[in-house]
Motif scaffolding. Structure first.
Motif, PDB file in Angstrom:
ATOM      1  N   GLY A 277       0.570  -0.707  -0.224  1.00  0.00           N
ATOM      2  CA  GLY A 277       0.032  -0.476  -0.230  1.00  0.00           C
ATOM      3  C   GLY A 277       1.205   1.083  -0.136  1.00  0.00           C
ATOM      4  N   SER A 278       1.761   1.621   0.716  1.00  0.00           N
ATOM      5  CA  SER A 278       2.971   2.629   0.508  1.00  0.00           C
ATOM      6  C   SER A 278       3.595   2.546  -0.751  1.00  0.00           C
ATOM      7  N   TRP A 279       4.235   1.400  -1.138  1.00  0.00           N
ATOM      8  CA  TRP A 279       4.572   1.828  -3.063  1.00  0.00           C
ATOM      9  C   TRP A 279       3.860   2.051  -3.787  1.00  0.00           C
ATOM     10  N   ALA A 280       2.191   1.900  -3.074  1.00  0.00           N
ATOM     11  CA  ALA A 280       1.339   2.231  -4.320  1.00  0.00           C
ATOM     12  C   ALA A 280       1.097   3.345  -4.390  1.00  0.00           C
ATOM     13  N   ILE A 281       0.733   4.270  -3.095  1.00  0.00           N
ATOM     14  CA  ILE A 281       0.782   5.418  -2.603  1.00  0.00           C
ATOM     15  C   ILE A 281       1.940   6.378  -3.031  1.00  0.00           C
ATOM     16  N   ILE A 282       3.038   6.013  -2.847  1.00  0.00           N
ATOM     17  CA  ILE A 282       3.953   7.120  -3.638  1.00  0.00           C
ATOM     18  C   ILE A 282       3.751   6.673  -5.143  1.00  0.00           C
TER      19      ILE A 282
END
Length: 296
Positions: A139-144
């Motif tokens: 999820g963190s990488w998806a947001i970035i």
């Protein structure tokens, strides 16, 4: 978009800046990669460590640092060597480096939250964190990626299609407009707030439980060192984003000084968050003894 020789008319300074940055990135890349390989090797060879969330986040964090420095060598090398790369290639390399750089701060925030949960809610958080660790990382990488792709599309609509594929000697960058800088500041402050709140709660809990008394100097030193290192990482970034790119010898000198501080912080990360750990220190000592035994 960032300045180029056309806007500033001091292309020699831009090339000198790129040469210095490429050299610093090269040193940082080899150092960070060396430490990263050692720590990942130690963690991967131990079935217990490689299942723990803090070591998964640590390895992820170190890989982000090595990748960021490596991409910095590529991008600044393209500028220093006047590679005449297409503008689109410059944007993609810079965009990937920026995303990985944000991944460094994101993993620091996740590490701080995980430490807080492990200290303040050890029984309730263990199973929960273990069950969602990979989903949180994804999820963190998806947001970035989503944020940077949206900004890329917004700022990339100004040049014509022909200009995007046109070769540029000094390889300009994207995401330097007012909107991108404002969103970058908000993103940075959000992650920094999470880290500072987590450390504040950890300190309060440690003080309440008696872990920060005078006899436990190492615990207090650890918190202080983490905060100082965070300042070295964040303050130059805030000034970078706030000022953007400006013409003049003073601003180029300031840029190089800030970059030096930032690069120094990146080199410290593997030591502070990796080899400062007592368990990794002991396992590193045993690992080095084993390597000596194999050699002899």
């Amino acid at each position: 978009m960032n300045l180029s020789s056309e806007h500033c008319n001091i292309s020699d300074w831009l090339r000198l800046e790129a040469t210095v940055k490429a050299s610093v990135y090269t040193v940082a890349f080899f150092f960070a990669t060396f430490v990263t390989v050692i720590i990942i090797t130690i963690v991967s060879q131990n079935s217990k460590l490689k299942k723990e969330v803090r070591y998964i986040l640590l390895c992820h964090h170190l890989l982000c640092i090595s990748s960021y420095c490596g991409l910095g060598v590529v991008f600044q090398g393209m500028r220093a060597l006047l590679a005449n790369s297409p503008m689109l290639v410059c944007w993609v390399v810079f965009g990937v480096q920026l995303s990985v750089g944000e991944g460094i701060l994101f993993t620091l925030a996740l590490m701080a939250v995980n430490t807080y949960l492990a200290i303040c809610w050890p029984l309730k958080s263990l199973s929960f964190v273990d069950s969602v660790k990979y989903r949180i990382l994804a999820g963190s990488w998806a947001i970035i990626i989503f944020k940077n792709v949206c900004l890329f599309l917004i700022e990339g609509t100004n040049p014509t299609q022909g200009a995007v594929f046109k070769s540029e000697p000094l390889c300009p960058v994207i995401l330097n407009g007012s909107a991108a800088r404002a969103i970058g500041m908000v993103f940075l402050f959000l992650l920094l707030s999470i880290i500072l709140i987590s450390y504040s709660l950890i300190y309060q809990e440690g003080k309440r439980a008696g872990h920060f008394n005078r006899s436990n100097i190492k615990a207090r030193k650890t918190v202080l060192i983490h905060l100082v290192q965070m300042g070295l990482h964040v303050i130059p970034t805030l000034i970078f984003i706030g000022l953007g790119k400006m013409c003049g010898v003073f601003f180029f000198a300031l840029n190089l000084v800030l970059f030096g501080v930032f690069a120094f912080a990146q080199c410290l990360n593997p030591l502070i968050y990796g080899l400062w750990n007592r368990e990794l220190q002991s396992r590193l000592h045993r690992w080095m003894c084993c390597q000596r035994g194999v050699v002899t």
